[in-house]
Design an enzyme around this catalytic site. Structure first.
Site, PDB file in Angstrom:
ATOM      1  N   LEU A   1       0.986  -1.153  -0.081  1.00 25.22           N
ATOM      2  CA  LEU A   1      -0.136  -0.061   0.030  1.00 25.22           C
ATOM      3  C   LEU A   1       0.935   1.462   0.077  1.00 25.22           C
ATOM      4  O   LEU A   1       1.928   1.399   0.876  1.00 25.22           O
ATOM      5  CB  LEU A   1      -1.162   0.074   1.337  1.00 25.22           C
ATOM      6  N   ASP A   2       0.809   2.073  -0.970  1.00 19.33           N
ATOM      7  CA  ASP A   2       1.680   3.142  -1.211  1.00 19.33           C
ATOM      8  C   ASP A   2       1.861   4.127   0.106  1.00 19.33           C
ATOM      9  O   ASP A   2       0.710   4.364   0.837  1.00 19.33           O
ATOM     10  CB  ASP A   2       1.274   4.074  -2.357  1.00 19.33           C
ATOM     11  N   TYR A   3       2.960   4.613   0.220  1.00 16.43           N
ATOM     12  CA  TYR A   3       3.451   5.567   1.215  1.00 16.43           C
ATOM     13  C   TYR A   3       2.132   6.694   1.570  1.00 16.43           C
ATOM     14  O   TYR A   3       1.557   7.211   2.600  1.00 16.43           O
ATOM     15  CB  TYR A   3       4.456   6.392   1.104  1.00 16.43           C
TER      16      TYR A   3
END
Length: 212
Positions: free
Chosen positions: A47-49
């Protein structure tokens, strides 16, 4: 039975246990190690930053593969705040699949969403009086890099905030940012199952921070 951790990843937290960038002298970013003190678990997927919401972790390799493998096409549902009032035409294009630089996306489920009753993001999404925002719910069965953001941009509605609400049968219901709960998952028996996590064929094992 295998144990699965459901974690509500806050905004601007890496979905891994170490920050490689900090090795170069930059200020370290928040990681999973700041929230989870459970040994030997690894994320099943990413899950992206700058995205929020549901991240699944496990120590069971078969379960990790079942969740993260692109071949198994596990559905993932996102709540997406976009710039502008999302149009019927945009929803239709998202549902049919849109053309990105790495090819056509699979058909998705896309619908308008009333502003969900969720936590305030820190820092908040930038507000502009002259530009309205709206929410949509998007369910995809792929996991390309920053796919949802690229999809909404491709139909003319840039993503402002992205929350993953569901993966398969699991949701972040009842979890505040930074909180987690553990559930038991009944896996069918498999002969010669590789038990070590991180061998799902989707990439190298996520890094962990070793605790003294």
């Amino acid at each position: 039975m295998a144990e699965l951790i459901l974690f509500n990843k806050p905004f601007q937290v890496l979905s891994q246990f170490t920050d490689d960038r900090a090795d170069g002298g930059d200020s370290p970013r928040a990681t999973l190690a700041d929230y989870l003190r459970i040994p030997s678990v690894y994320p099943a997927g990413r899950l992206d930053y700058d995205s929020e919401g549901l991240l699944l972790l496990t120590a069971d390799g078969a379960l990790q593969h079942r969740i993260a493998s692109p071949a198994l096409k596990m559905a993932k549902t996102y709540w997406v705040q976009v710039e502008g009032e999302v149009s019927d035409d945009a929803l239709k294009k998202l549902s049919e699949g849109v053309t990105l630089k790495d090819g056509q996306t699979r058909p998705a489920k896309a619908s308008r969403l009333q502003s969900p009753a969720i936590w305030q993001r820190v820092p908040p999404v930038r507000h502009r009086d002259t530009v309205p925002t709206s929410w949509l719910e998007l369910t995809i069965t792929e996991g390309r890099n920053r796919q949802v953001r690229r999809m909404t941009a491709a139909v003319g509605f840039p993503t402002l905030r992205l929350i993953r609400y569901r993966i398969g049968d699991w949701t972040l219901e009842g979890l505040k940012p930074g909180d987690y709960r553990t559930v038991a998952v009944n896996l069918p028996a498999r002969p010669n199952t590789q038990s070590r996590p991180g061998r799902s064929g989707t990439g190298a094992r996520a890094r962990r921070t070793r605790k003294p």
